[in-house]
Write a protein that holds these residues in place. Structure first.
Motif, PDB file in Angstrom:
ATOM      1  N   ASN A 142       0.821  -1.219   0.000  1.00 49.91           N
ATOM      2  CA  ASN A 142       0.000   0.000   0.000  1.00 49.91           C
ATOM      3  C   ASN A 142       0.853   1.267   0.000  1.00 49.91           C
ATOM      4  O   ASN A 142       2.031   1.254   0.330  1.00 49.91           O
ATOM      5  CB  ASN A 142      -0.929   0.008   1.226  1.00 49.91           C
ATOM      6  CG  ASN A 142      -2.061  -0.989   1.066  1.00 49.91           C
ATOM      7  OD1 ASN A 142      -2.765  -0.984   0.058  1.00 49.91           O
ATOM      8  ND2 ASN A 142      -2.225  -1.867   2.046  1.00 49.91           N
ATOM      9  N   HIS A 143       0.160   2.361  -0.346  1.00 53.07           N
ATOM     10  CA  HIS A 143       0.773   3.689  -0.322  1.00 53.07           C
ATOM     11  C   HIS A 143       0.704   4.279   1.086  1.00 53.07           C
ATOM     12  O   HIS A 143      -0.241   4.046   1.822  1.00 53.07           O
ATOM     13  CB  HIS A 143       0.033   4.628  -1.286  1.00 53.07           C
ATOM     14  CG  HIS A 143       0.342   6.070  -1.023  1.00 53.07           C
ATOM     15  ND1 HIS A 143       1.397   6.720  -1.630  1.00 53.07           N
ATOM     16  CD2 HIS A 143      -0.225   6.972  -0.174  1.00 53.07           C
ATOM     17  CE1 HIS A 143       1.448   7.963  -1.168  1.00 53.07           C
ATOM     18  NE2 HIS A 143       0.479   8.147  -0.287  1.00 53.07           N
ATOM     19  N   HIS A 144       1.704   5.098   1.435  1.00 51.59           N
ATOM     20  CA  HIS A 144       1.636   5.886   2.654  1.00 51.59           C
ATOM     21  C   HIS A 144       2.385   7.198   2.396  1.00 51.59           C
ATOM     22  O   HIS A 144       3.381   7.210   1.665  1.00 51.59           O
ATOM     23  CB  HIS A 144       2.293   5.133   3.821  1.00 51.59           C
ATOM     24  CG  HIS A 144       1.835   5.563   5.172  1.00 51.59           C
ATOM     25  ND1 HIS A 144       2.286   6.710   5.769  1.00 51.59           N
ATOM     26  CD2 HIS A 144       0.956   5.004   6.040  1.00 51.59           C
ATOM     27  CE1 HIS A 144       1.709   6.826   6.973  1.00 51.59           C
ATOM     28  NE2 HIS A 144       0.887   5.809   7.156  1.00 51.59           N
ATOM     29  N   CYS A 145       1.893   8.302   2.968  1.00 52.78           N
ATOM     30  CA  CYS A 145       2.545   9.601   2.761  1.00 52.78           C
ATOM     31  C   CYS A 145       3.798   9.768   3.620  1.00 52.78           C
ATOM     32  O   CYS A 145       4.551  10.716   3.436  1.00 52.78           O
ATOM     33  CB  CYS A 145       1.560  10.732   3.016  1.00 52.78           C
ATOM     34  SG  CYS A 145       0.198  10.720   1.825  1.00 52.78           S
ATOM     35  N   HIS A 146       3.995   8.862   4.582  1.00 52.23           N
ATOM     36  CA  HIS A 146       5.254   8.842   5.343  1.00 52.23           C
ATOM     37  C   HIS A 146       5.740   7.397   5.305  1.00 52.23           C
ATOM     38  O   HIS A 146       5.603   6.644   6.271  1.00 52.23           O
ATOM     39  CB  HIS A 146       5.016   9.316   6.778  1.00 52.23           C
ATOM     40  CG  HIS A 146       6.283   9.456   7.554  1.00 52.23           C
ATOM     41  ND1 HIS A 146       7.264  10.365   7.225  1.00 52.23           N
ATOM     42  CD2 HIS A 146       6.754   8.786   8.635  1.00 52.23           C
ATOM     43  CE1 HIS A 146       8.270  10.252   8.072  1.00 52.23           C
ATOM     44  NE2 HIS A 146       7.987   9.297   8.933  1.00 52.23           N
ATOM     45  N   VAL A 181      -7.366   8.874  -3.564  1.00 55.68           N
ATOM     46  CA  VAL A 181      -7.663   9.491  -2.273  1.00 55.68           C
ATOM     47  C   VAL A 181      -6.890   8.714  -1.216  1.00 55.68           C
ATOM     48  O   VAL A 181      -6.900   7.486  -1.220  1.00 55.68           O
ATOM     49  CB  VAL A 181      -9.180   9.436  -1.978  1.00 55.68           C
ATOM     50  CG1 VAL A 181      -9.472   9.951  -0.577  1.00 55.68           C
ATOM     51  CG2 VAL A 181      -9.938  10.238  -3.020  1.00 55.68           C
ATOM     52  N   CYS A 182      -6.181   9.441  -0.338  1.00 51.88           N
ATOM     53  CA  CYS A 182      -5.392   8.771   0.694  1.00 51.88           C
ATOM     54  C   CYS A 182      -5.968   9.053   2.074  1.00 51.88           C
ATOM     55  O   CYS A 182      -6.301  10.187   2.402  1.00 51.88           O
ATOM     56  CB  CYS A 182      -3.936   9.221   0.637  1.00 51.88           C
ATOM     57  SG  CYS A 182      -2.897   8.311   1.799  1.00 51.88           S
ATOM     58  N   GLY A 183      -6.067   8.019   2.871  1.00 52.03           N
ATOM     59  CA  GLY A 183      -6.521   8.176   4.244  1.00 52.03           C
ATOM     60  C   GLY A 183      -5.498   7.603   5.200  1.00 52.03           C
ATOM     61  O   GLY A 183      -5.845   7.008   6.210  1.00 52.03           O
ATOM     62  N   CYS A 184      -4.217   7.792   4.886  1.00 51.28           N
ATOM     63  CA  CYS A 184      -3.176   7.231   5.740  1.00 51.28           C
ATOM     64  C   CYS A 184      -3.068   8.062   7.028  1.00 51.28           C
ATOM     65  O   CYS A 184      -3.608   9.157   7.122  1.00 51.28           O
ATOM     66  CB  CYS A 184      -1.835   7.148   5.005  1.00 51.28           C
ATOM     67  SG  CYS A 184      -0.902   8.678   4.936  1.00 51.28           S
ATOM     68  N   SER A 185      -2.311   7.545   7.974  1.00 51.83           N
ATOM     69  CA  SER A 185      -2.253   8.171   9.293  1.00 51.83           C
ATOM     70  C   SER A 185      -1.175   9.245   9.397  1.00 51.83           C
ATOM     71  O   SER A 185      -0.998   9.840  10.457  1.00 51.83           O
ATOM     72  CB  SER A 185      -1.993   7.082  10.334  1.00 51.83           C
ATOM     73  OG  SER A 185      -0.787   6.411  10.003  1.00 51.83           O
ATOM     74  N   ASN A 200       1.616  14.367   7.551  1.00 56.62           N
ATOM     75  CA  ASN A 200       1.795  15.084   6.283  1.00 56.62           C
ATOM     76  C   ASN A 200       0.990  14.434   5.157  1.00 56.62           C
ATOM     77  O   ASN A 200       1.363  14.538   3.987  1.00 56.62           O
ATOM     78  CB  ASN A 200       3.281  15.154   5.907  1.00 56.62           C
ATOM     79  CG  ASN A 200       3.876  13.779   5.633  1.00 56.62           C
ATOM     80  OD1 ASN A 200       3.388  12.773   6.140  1.00 56.62           O
ATOM     81  ND2 ASN A 200       4.922  13.720   4.836  1.00 56.62           N
ATOM     82  N   CYS A 201      -0.109  13.742   5.503  1.00 56.29           N
ATOM     83  CA  CYS A 201      -0.917  13.072   4.472  1.00 56.29           C
ATOM     84  C   CYS A 201      -1.395  14.103   3.447  1.00 56.29           C
ATOM     85  O   CYS A 201      -1.929  15.144   3.804  1.00 56.29           O
ATOM     86  CB  CYS A 201      -2.114  12.353   5.079  1.00 56.29           C
ATOM     87  SG  CYS A 201      -3.120  11.546   3.803  1.00 56.29           S
ATOM     88  N   ARG A 202      -1.183  13.783   2.156  1.00 54.44           N
ATOM     89  CA  ARG A 202      -1.514  14.726   1.087  1.00 54.44           C
ATOM     90  C   ARG A 202      -2.977  14.620   0.648  1.00 54.44           C
ATOM     91  O   ARG A 202      -3.401  15.370  -0.220  1.00 54.44           O
ATOM     92  CB  ARG A 202      -0.550  14.523  -0.090  1.00 54.44           C
ATOM     93  CG  ARG A 202       0.914  14.622   0.325  1.00 54.44           C
ATOM     94  CD  ARG A 202       1.849  14.705  -0.865  1.00 54.44           C
ATOM     95  NE  ARG A 202       1.811  13.539  -1.731  1.00 54.44           N
ATOM     96  CZ  ARG A 202       2.514  12.419  -1.521  1.00 54.44           C
ATOM     97  NH1 ARG A 202       3.312  12.311  -0.475  1.00 54.44           N
ATOM     98  NH2 ARG A 202       2.427  11.420  -2.362  1.00 54.44           N
ATOM     99  N   LYS A 203      -3.704  13.660   1.184  1.00 52.35           N
ATOM    100  CA  LYS A 203      -5.142  13.456   0.921  1.00 52.35           C
ATOM    101  C   LYS A 203      -5.447  12.999  -0.509  1.00 52.35           C
ATOM    102  O   LYS A 203      -6.233  12.092  -0.715  1.00 52.35           O
ATOM    103  CB  LYS A 203      -5.978  14.705   1.246  1.00 52.35           C
ATOM    104  CG  LYS A 203      -5.750  15.283   2.637  1.00 52.35           C
ATOM    105  CD  LYS A 203      -6.153  14.348   3.748  1.00 52.35           C
ATOM    106  CE  LYS A 203      -5.822  14.951   5.113  1.00 52.35           C
ATOM    107  NZ  LYS A 203      -5.789  13.940   6.162  1.00 52.35           N
TER     108      LYS A 203
HETATM  109 ZN   LIG Z   1      -1.625   9.855   3.020  1.00 54.68          ZN
END
Ligand SMILES: [Zn+2]
Length: 171
Positions: A79-83, A122-126, A129-132
């Protein structure tokens, strides 16, 4: 519930359920810099990606302008994560960016592989700095671009595009 474990990279990963459906997890402690997995699958063109996307979910890994890997499990499950705690080097090798503890989910930042202006997520990571909305590499904040470039986890064709754009903007 463990669904499947893989014998790649010395049994370092397994697939399990997670907040995003399914994810790839560390089966043991993984050290920073270690290879986690190599993305495998048929090399396909953008046209083939779009044809496939009309019929079923397509989750290709972009490796060049107009060139993709139609990635297979386990790579396609990451999966993707912003961090993120992992990143892709040498086109298709996923390495650990930090020490990863046994049981932790493994993530990379999908924007490090995207330059096509076709796809957003659309990102809902924790991450704080989540870019949404996840978009192509060139939409990232400059500081994050530099951080990822320094780590060497940006696909080569994007690094080339980035350097070219920078030359144009400087001249
Ligand atoms: Zn994110």
């Amino acid at each position: 519930m463990k669904i499947k474990s893989f014998n790649t990279a010395f049994l370092s990963i397994y697939i399990d359920r997670c907040d995003f459906g399914r994810g790839v997890f560390a089966a043991r402690n993984i050290s920073k810099g270690e290879v986690i997995l190599t993305f495998t699958g048929k090399v396909i063109s953008l046209t083939e990606v779009l044809t496939k996307a009309e019929k079923e979910a397509a989750n290709p890994l972009q490796i060049d302008i107009n060139t993709y890997i139609d990635i297979e499990e386990p790579g396609v499950i990451v999966n993707h994560h912003c961090h993120p705690n992992a990143g892709i080097v040498n086109t298709k090798t996923l390495i650990a960016l930090t020490d990863i503890s046994k049981g932790e989910e493994i993530f990379y930042d999908y924007s490090t592989t995207m330059s096509e202006n076709l796809w957003t997520m659309v990102c809902g990571c924790s991450a704080s700095n989540c870019r949404k909305i996840i978009k192509d590499f060139h939409y990232l904040p400059d500081s994050l671009k530099e951080q990822y470039l320094e780590l060497g986890i940006v696909q080569n064709f994007i690094v080339r595009e980035h350097n070219l754009n920078r030359e144009v903007s400087l001249s």
